[in-house]
Design a protein around this motif. Structure first.
Motif, mmCIF file in Angstrom:
data_model
loop_
_atom_site.group_PDB
_atom_site.id
_atom_site.type_symbol
_atom_site.label_atom_id
_atom_site.label_comp_id
_atom_site.label_asym_id
_atom_site.label_seq_id
_atom_site.Cartn_x
_atom_site.Cartn_y
_atom_site.Cartn_z
ATOM 1 N N ILE A 61 0.853 -1.345 0.014
ATOM 2 C CA ILE A 61 -0.002 -0.031 0.000
ATOM 3 C C ILE A 61 0.864 1.307 0.136
ATOM 4 O O ILE A 61 1.866 1.400 0.979
ATOM 5 C CB ILE A 61 -1.132 0.107 1.290
ATOM 6 C CG1 ILE A 61 -1.807 -1.227 1.374
ATOM 7 C CG2 ILE A 61 -1.884 1.269 1.166
ATOM 8 C CD1 ILE A 61 -2.749 -1.592 0.624
ATOM 9 N N SER A 62 0.765 2.031 -0.849
ATOM 10 C CA SER A 62 1.504 3.682 -1.115
ATOM 11 C C SER A 62 0.869 4.303 0.299
ATOM 12 O O SER A 62 -0.230 4.383 0.471
ATOM 13 C CB SER A 62 1.139 4.173 -2.266
ATOM 14 O OG SER A 62 -0.245 4.677 -2.569
ATOM 15 N N GLN A 63 1.816 4.970 0.960
ATOM 16 C CA GLN A 63 1.492 5.473 2.088
ATOM 17 C C GLN A 63 2.484 6.693 2.390
ATOM 18 O O GLN A 63 3.602 6.728 2.943
ATOM 19 C CB GLN A 63 1.482 4.899 3.427
ATOM 20 C CG GLN A 63 0.905 5.562 4.607
ATOM 21 C CD GLN A 63 0.096 4.836 5.480
ATOM 22 O OE1 GLN A 63 0.139 3.691 5.112
ATOM 23 N NE2 GLN A 63 -0.326 5.364 6.379
ATOM 24 N N PHE A 64 2.175 8.099 1.661
ATOM 25 C CA PHE A 64 2.995 9.252 1.889
ATOM 26 C C PHE A 64 2.908 9.770 3.219
ATOM 27 O O PHE A 64 3.983 10.275 3.530
ATOM 28 C CB PHE A 64 2.491 10.122 0.856
ATOM 29 C CG PHE A 64 1.089 10.812 1.331
ATOM 30 C CD1 PHE A 64 1.360 12.200 2.007
ATOM 31 C CD2 PHE A 64 0.038 10.476 0.765
ATOM 32 C CE1 PHE A 64 0.084 12.927 2.260
ATOM 33 C CE2 PHE A 64 -1.322 10.944 1.210
ATOM 34 C CZ PHE A 64 -1.076 12.247 2.087
ATOM 35 N N THR A 65 2.059 9.386 4.075
ATOM 36 C CA THR A 65 1.963 9.831 5.352
ATOM 37 C C THR A 65 3.224 9.459 6.290
ATOM 38 O O THR A 65 3.613 9.898 7.373
ATOM 39 C CB THR A 65 0.813 9.671 6.066
ATOM 40 O OG1 THR A 65 0.594 8.252 6.181
ATOM 41 C CG2 THR A 65 -0.235 10.346 5.528
ATOM 42 N N ALA A 85 5.519 12.078 7.024
ATOM 43 C CA ALA A 85 4.964 13.311 7.962
ATOM 44 C C ALA A 85 6.051 13.858 8.915
ATOM 45 O O ALA A 85 6.596 13.058 9.629
ATOM 46 C CB ALA A 85 3.839 12.787 8.568
ATOM 47 N N SER A 86 6.166 15.172 8.736
ATOM 48 C CA SER A 86 7.012 15.828 9.819
ATOM 49 C C SER A 86 5.944 16.567 10.898
ATOM 50 O O SER A 86 5.289 17.265 10.263
ATOM 51 C CB SER A 86 7.828 16.745 9.140
ATOM 52 O OG SER A 86 8.519 17.512 10.114
ATOM 53 N N THR A 87 6.076 16.198 12.160
ATOM 54 C CA THR A 87 5.414 16.981 13.366
ATOM 55 C C THR A 87 6.224 17.611 14.096
ATOM 56 O O THR A 87 5.742 17.993 15.322
ATOM 57 C CB THR A 87 4.787 15.566 13.972
ATOM 58 O OG1 THR A 87 5.612 15.000 14.532
ATOM 59 C CG2 THR A 87 3.877 15.051 13.206
ATOM 60 N N LYS A 88 7.140 18.351 13.628
ATOM 61 C CA LYS A 88 8.305 19.069 14.270
ATOM 62 C C LYS A 88 7.484 20.491 14.924
ATOM 63 O O LYS A 88 7.684 20.964 15.876
ATOM 64 C CB LYS A 88 9.646 19.463 13.764
ATOM 65 C CG LYS A 88 10.430 18.277 13.596
ATOM 66 C CD LYS A 88 11.726 18.536 12.878
ATOM 67 C CE LYS A 88 12.638 17.414 12.605
ATOM 68 N NZ LYS A 88 14.057 17.504 12.046
ATOM 69 N N LYS A 89 6.865 20.915 13.740
ATOM 70 C CA LYS A 89 6.119 22.360 14.183
ATOM 71 C C LYS A 89 4.547 22.111 14.179
ATOM 72 O O LYS A 89 4.113 21.596 13.110
ATOM 73 C CB LYS A 89 6.550 23.284 13.070
ATOM 74 C CG LYS A 89 8.105 23.650 13.164
ATOM 75 C CD LYS A 89 8.328 24.769 12.121
ATOM 76 C CE LYS A 89 9.925 25.112 12.037
ATOM 77 N NZ LYS A 89 10.231 26.105 11.042
ATOM 78 N N GLY A 90 4.036 22.782 15.274
ATOM 79 C CA GLY A 90 2.479 22.914 15.369
ATOM 80 C C GLY A 90 1.904 21.482 15.237
ATOM 81 O O GLY A 90 2.518 20.288 15.606
ATOM 82 N N ASN A 91 0.637 21.504 15.196
ATOM 83 C CA ASN A 91 -0.176 20.045 15.196
ATOM 84 C C ASN A 91 -0.483 19.545 13.955
ATOM 85 O O ASN A 91 -1.400 18.306 14.142
ATOM 86 C CB ASN A 91 -1.267 20.405 16.087
ATOM 87 C CG ASN A 91 -1.135 20.512 17.550
ATOM 88 O OD1 ASN A 91 0.066 19.852 18.115
ATOM 89 N ND2 ASN A 91 -1.421 21.477 18.252
ATOM 90 N N PRO A 142 0.636 17.764 10.585
ATOM 91 C CA PRO A 142 1.872 17.391 9.952
ATOM 92 C C PRO A 142 2.058 17.897 8.583
ATOM 93 O O PRO A 142 0.993 18.276 7.866
ATOM 94 C CB PRO A 142 1.402 15.807 9.786
ATOM 95 C CG PRO A 142 0.460 15.516 10.607
ATOM 96 C CD PRO A 142 -0.453 16.913 10.992
ATOM 97 N N SER A 143 3.369 17.969 8.286
ATOM 98 C CA SER A 143 3.839 18.467 6.797
ATOM 99 C C SER A 143 4.201 17.299 6.196
ATOM 100 O O SER A 143 4.856 16.274 6.740
ATOM 101 C CB SER A 143 4.861 19.451 6.994
ATOM 102 O OG SER A 143 5.607 19.444 5.909
ATOM 103 N N TYR A 144 4.043 17.390 5.103
ATOM 104 C CA TYR A 144 4.180 16.308 4.018
ATOM 105 C C TYR A 144 5.445 16.527 2.981
ATOM 106 O O TYR A 144 5.552 16.127 1.819
ATOM 107 C CB TYR A 144 3.150 15.425 3.494
ATOM 108 C CG TYR A 144 2.155 15.001 4.445
ATOM 109 C CD1 TYR A 144 2.455 13.823 5.114
ATOM 110 C CD2 TYR A 144 0.904 15.682 4.628
ATOM 111 C CE1 TYR A 144 1.367 13.423 6.175
ATOM 112 C CE2 TYR A 144 0.142 15.324 5.690
ATOM 113 C CZ TYR A 144 0.295 14.123 6.569
ATOM 114 O OH TYR A 144 -0.403 13.563 7.420
ATOM 115 N N ILE A 145 6.001 17.573 3.295
ATOM 116 C CA ILE A 145 7.043 18.226 2.472
ATOM 117 C C ILE A 145 8.098 17.348 1.894
ATOM 118 O O ILE A 145 8.534 17.204 0.922
ATOM 119 C CB ILE A 145 7.521 19.577 2.913
ATOM 120 C CG1 ILE A 145 8.206 20.190 1.601
ATOM 121 C CG2 ILE A 145 8.665 19.523 4.030
ATOM 122 C CD1 ILE A 145 8.330 21.778 2.050
#
Length: 150
Positions: free
Chosen positions: A76-80, A83-89, A91-94
């Motif tokens: 299963i593909s899973q870009f999450t 996820a970066s959770t360093k800032k805020g609540n 997640p960023s997927y950059i």
């Protein structure tokens, strides 16, 4: 490339109320890709998945691979996974590869797994809203990242 491997006795993925992929004994792989993944990363990961000894032998020790037990794979593909959770609540997927890069990487990874195992690999559908069900065996869950292979 980053994957989460779950040893399962069964797993399936449903898209729009239809089963897209389904396995019995084997491995459910959640696979995420980043922009600098290479063919070498894909080959290394396919070999690692095929040879990872996480199934029980006659004495109950994790000493057999998915190949040894003639198990199946559901990928299963899973870009999450990136996820970066360093800032805020939120997640960023950059760090996740955009679909233009990730789709060919995902498809190539599946092809390499099929060649390594000598059989069809079940999949989800890249970018779809998927419902994944599994019965984790053990439970055994392992994370592997190609950035940590050496």
């Amino acid at each position: 490339m980053r994957i989460v491997i779950q040893r399962v006795t069964q797993a399936s993925v449903v898209i729009e109320n239809k089963v897209k992929g389904e396995i019995g004994l084997g491995l459910l792989l959640l696979a995420g890709f980043c922009g600098d993944d290479t063919e070498e990363d894909l080959k290394w990961m396919a070999g690692k998945v095929a040879q990872l000894r996480i199934f029980g032998d006659a004495e109950g020790k994790m000493n057999l691979s998915v190949q040894d037990v003639q198990g199946d794979l559901l990928v299963i593909s899973q870009f999450t996974l990136y996820a970066s959770t360093k800032k805020g609540n939120r997640p960023s997927y950059i760090n996740a590869a955009p679909p233009t890069l990730a789709v060919p990487l995902y498809e190539r990874f599946v092809t390499l797994l099929e060649a390594t195992l000598g059989k069809k690999v079940q999949t989800g559908e890249f970018g779809a809203d998927m419902k994944v069900s599994l019965l984790n065996d053990g439970p055994v869950t392992i994370v592997i990242d190609t950035k940590n292979k050496e």
